[in-house]
Design an enzyme around this catalytic site. Structure first.
Site, PDB file in Angstrom:
ATOM      1  N   TYR A  32       0.806  -1.062  -0.163  1.00  0.00           N
ATOM      2  CA  TYR A  32       0.153   0.049  -0.090  1.00  0.00           C
ATOM      3  C   TYR A  32       1.027   1.187   0.018  1.00  0.00           C
ATOM      4  CZ  TYR A  32      -3.710  -3.265   1.722  1.00  0.00           C
ATOM      5  OH  TYR A  32      -4.766  -3.939   1.958  1.00  0.00           O
ATOM      6  N   HIS A  80       0.466 -11.616   2.223  1.00  0.00           N
ATOM      7  CA  HIS A  80      -0.649 -10.822   1.351  1.00  0.00           C
ATOM      8  C   HIS A  80      -1.141 -11.562   0.439  1.00  0.00           C
ATOM      9  CE1 HIS A  80      -1.710  -6.544   0.298  1.00  0.00           C
ATOM     10  NE2 HIS A  80      -2.658  -7.413   0.249  1.00  0.00           N
TER      11      HIS A  80
END
Length: 267
Positions: free
Chosen positions: A39, A97
């Site tokens: 991110y 992730h």
């Protein structure tokens, strides 16, 4: 240790936008923050937390290891970098992730490196994200089911992911729902709007309450104070069995997140 039922997501929020979102959320009473290496906002999230004045031990902070850092030689160093950015000595939860594309790094290698990070005190809990059943089985074999706190998956009224949920529950692995509002699609749904009107609630509150009543953790994001406050109130909304059945009937296996070259073979 348990996974909080409600938190703040920060996907796609960066710089001043994410700082404002996190600080506003913490002011309103949020105490769970979800971020990730990819991110590119961990430093901004860390700044927001530091400036909020909320004590670290009141917070539950999650980050996620990106695919480029899944090997045994990169995982712990990358997590230490994340901790520096987040201005903390540990995170409460660290997830893989996405599974390594093409299995270039085995699930066993990345999960055992993640377990070593837990044993070193860098993270309190560990888990997985975007893992279908076959890879969940590999993760369990690698580190034991007792070391897998959650599987964070896309889950919303149009993709209820029942096979993965069923397997996870049989193993005792908690489910965290991301994209719970289906990029806002669910908020326009006539069925959900009717339920919202019935309860004098917002459509977002209805969807979040639905997910939490099914036992999932949710991490909605927003940049608007009113929406952040409204989402938080979803914890107080109780849907009845008729509401739940109507939302269950919306499932159409409509997946929104399946990046080329990254997505595994979905169940």
């Amino acid at each position: 240790m348990t996974i909080p039922a409600f938190g703040l997501g920060t996907f796609r929020l960066q710089d001043d936008v994410v700082i404002h979102s996190v600080k506003t959320a913490l002011e309103l009473g949020y105490r769970t923050i979800d971020t990730a290496q990819i991110y590119e906002n961990e430093a901004a999230v860390g700044q927001a937390i530091a400036e909020s004045g909320v004590a670290r031990d009141e917070l539950f902070v999650t980050t996620k290891i990106w695919v480029e850092n899944l090997s045994v030689d990169k995982l712990i160093p990358s997590l230490k970098e994340s901790l520096v950015k987040l201005r903390t000595d540990y995170v409460d939860l660290t997830l893989i992730h996405w599974p390594s594309p093409g299995a270039s790094v085995s699930v066993k290698e990345s999960m055992q490196a993640l377990l070593a990070a837990k044993e070193a005190g860098l993270t309190r809990q560990i888990g997985i994200s975007n893992f279908p059943i076959a890879l969940m089985k590999e993760a369990i074999e690698a580190v034991g089911v007792e070391n897998i706190a959650t599987n964070q998956i896309e889950l919303h009224p149009y993709l209820q992911n029942e096979q993965v949920v069923k397997f996870a529950r049989e193993q005792g692995i908690h489910i965290t729902s991301y994209m719970t509002l289906a990029y806002g699609e669910a908020l326009k749904d006539g069925v959900i709007q009717a339920i919202a009107q019935k309860h004098r609630a917002t459509p977002a509150q209805v969807v979040l309450a639905w997910a939490m009543q099914l036992g999932y953790a949710v991490i909605p994001s927003s940049t608007k104070r009113d929406n952040l406050a409204g989402n938080l109130q979803a914890q107080d909304l109780q849907l009845d069995s008729d509401d739940m059945d109507k939302i269950h009937a919306l499932d159409r296996r409509h997946r929104l997140v399946s990046p080329d070259g990254l997505a595994p073979a979905w169940d």
